[in-house]
Design a protein around this motif. Structure first.
Motif, PDB file in Angstrom:
ATOM      1  N   SER A 356       0.820  -1.210   0.000  1.00  0.00           N
ATOM      2  CA  SER A 356       0.000   0.000   0.000  1.00  0.00           C
ATOM      3  C   SER A 356       0.853   1.259   0.000  1.00  0.00           C
ATOM      4  N   PHE A 357       2.076   1.177   0.536  1.00  0.00           N
ATOM      5  CA  PHE A 357       2.958   2.349   0.534  1.00  0.00           C
ATOM      6  C   PHE A 357       3.449   2.690  -0.872  1.00  0.00           C
ATOM      7  N   PRO A 360       0.832   5.270  -3.987  1.00  0.00           N
ATOM      8  CA  PRO A 360       0.901   6.666  -4.460  1.00  0.00           C
ATOM      9  C   PRO A 360       1.969   6.895  -5.524  1.00  0.00           C
ATOM     10  N   ALA A 393      -6.242   8.621  -5.123  1.00  0.00           N
ATOM     11  CA  ALA A 393      -4.879   8.757  -4.609  1.00  0.00           C
ATOM     12  C   ALA A 393      -4.876   9.338  -3.194  1.00  0.00           C
ATOM     13  N   SER A 397      -3.568   7.406   0.139  1.00  0.00           N
ATOM     14  CA  SER A 397      -2.452   8.029   0.852  1.00  0.00           C
ATOM     15  C   SER A 397      -2.840   8.322   2.303  1.00  0.00           C
ATOM     16  N   ASN A 400      -2.670   5.279   4.307  1.00  0.00           N
ATOM     17  CA  ASN A 400      -1.279   4.937   4.597  1.00  0.00           C
ATOM     18  C   ASN A 400      -0.744   5.726   5.781  1.00  0.00           C
TER      19      ASN A 400
END
Length: 410
Positions: A356-357, A360, A393, A397, A400
């Motif tokens: 998941s990091f 973006p 996005a 983000s 995250n």
């Protein structure tokens, strides 16, 4: 893997245009999805149904933008990033993208190893090595026979995955009211946020975003503006739509099966425990199909992940390494995890969080590039499309950031 463009030929039928999205969709039904979705259903019941639906809708938009970029510009997303950045930026970008690709491969190999243990009681390390070897054979199909045969093999395995995970829901259907109630967005503590982030990381996967642009370009070429390009873009929408509906249905079935069958049972926090619980509750046939689906998921997704990693390297730094060497390098971390005795199911979930990091870094360039009229011409994103893509996005983000906070403070 070649990026040489061929002149597009006028397709004979719509069906002949389908395929690239189904290869990319394998990323959405990989073993990381299985672990995250089953864990979410077993622990929180129907609470996170809305996450599955939201993630799948977001994935459909993202995958179409990626395919459109490749078809319109003749560039894969990594190649387009290279064209817009200097050497230090390219190298840093490549390093994070390859890290994400390796985290992806870890999940796929571990998942395949667990499936082989469930089916044949093989040691996890041996199962990981077999998964790596079989994925190598699948990659050789693409390398020697081309993209179309590879698409057929992967699509066939996607069908096996679908049968494997839909079987339990067909055998014991969940409550319709509870399922609809799960569509209301909400959380229940830090662990539910962690699992939601893992589920999104397992669905909107960076390597699939990079890969789809190259798949669409390699299949359809780079047609000039006109009726053929319009038809190819329309077919791509259908391709993505069908693939995402199938992947979303499979993901939802995983969570619903766990919510309906596994919640309240003990020792279901691992895939092995979940498999045993399904066997006890639904019978050996359902458990066998679940294990076969998991195996097909691991084998297909690790092949697609390695293919994506090669495309990332070639696109960003114009370097190619032999297929066998690349397969061995990306296999090592997974084998180390398995040999170290780390809980493989937890490793799968954490790998999805790592993924998941990287989202973006794939999404932001994709939205910027497809919103660039100078690059995309008349096929530039509509303002609403760009707005929705930026919203995707931002949501990911933000999750995250929350995930980092929970990880540090937890």
């Amino acid at each position: 893997m070649s990026t040489t463009l061929r002149a597009p030929r006028r397709p004979r039928s719509l069906v002949a245009l389908l395929g690239p999205a189904f290869v990319a969709a394998i990323a959405y039904v990989d073993p990381g999805n299985v672990a995250s979705n089953i864990s979410a259903g077993a622990e929180f019941g129907y609470l996170l149904v809305w996450v599955i639906v939201m993630a799948n809708v977001m994935a459909g938009l993202v995958q179409f933008l990626s395919a459109k970029l490749g078809l319109v510009t003749g560039l894969s997303l990594p190649e387009a990033v290279r064209e817009k950045s200097n050497r230090p930026v390219r190298l840093a970008y490549w390093a994070q993208a390859e890290t994400v690709a390796m985290a992806t491969d870890l999940a796929e190999v571990v998942g395949g190893a667990i499936a082989l243990k469930l089916l044949f009681d093989l040691p996890l390390v041996l199962g990981g090595l077999i998964t790596g070897a079989v994925s190598m054979v699948l990659l050789l199909v693409q390398d020697r026979r081309g993209q179309r045969p590879f698409e057929r093999v992967i699509t066939g395995m996607l069908a096996v995955i679908a049968v494997g995970f839909l079987a339990s829901v067909v055998i014991s259907p969940p409550e319709a009211g509870d399922t609809l109630g799960g569509l209301v967005p909400r959380f229940d503590g830090a662990e539910s946020v962690l699992l939601a982030a893992a589920m999104i990381g397992a669905t909107v996967m960076p390597h699939a975003v990079y890969l789809h642009s190259g798949l669409a370009r390699d299949r359809h070429g780079n047609p000039e503006p006109g009726p053929l390009r319009v038809r190819l873009l329309q077919a791509t929408k259908i391709d993505v739509g069908l693939a995402m509906v199938l992947a979303g249905t499979v993901n939802l079935s995983m969570l619903l099966m766990a919510a309906h069958t596994l919640r309240g049972r003990e020792n279901v926090d691992t895939l092995e425990g979940a498999h045993a619980a399904v066997r006890d509750a639904l019978g050996p046939v359902a458990a066998l199909l679940l294990a076969i689906g998991l195996l097909a998921s691991g084998l297909a997704s690790t092949s697609v992940g390695a293919y994506a990693g090669a495309m990332i390297m070639e696109g960003l730094i114009r370097r190619r390494i032999p297929l066998l060497l690349r397969r061995l390098v990306t296999l090592v971390p997974a084998i180390v995890i398995l040999a170290a005795g780390i809980d493989p199911t937890r490793a799968l979930i954490i790998s999805q969080v790592v993924l998941s990091f990287g989202i973006p870094f794939a999404l932001i360039p994709l939205v910027l590039l497809t919103s660039d009229r100078g690059l995309m011409g008349a096929d530039v994103n509509h303002r609403l499309t760009s707005a929705l893509a930026w919203l995707v996005a931002v949501i990911i983000s933000a999750l995250n950031v929350v995930l980092i906070y929970l990880t540090v403070t937890g």
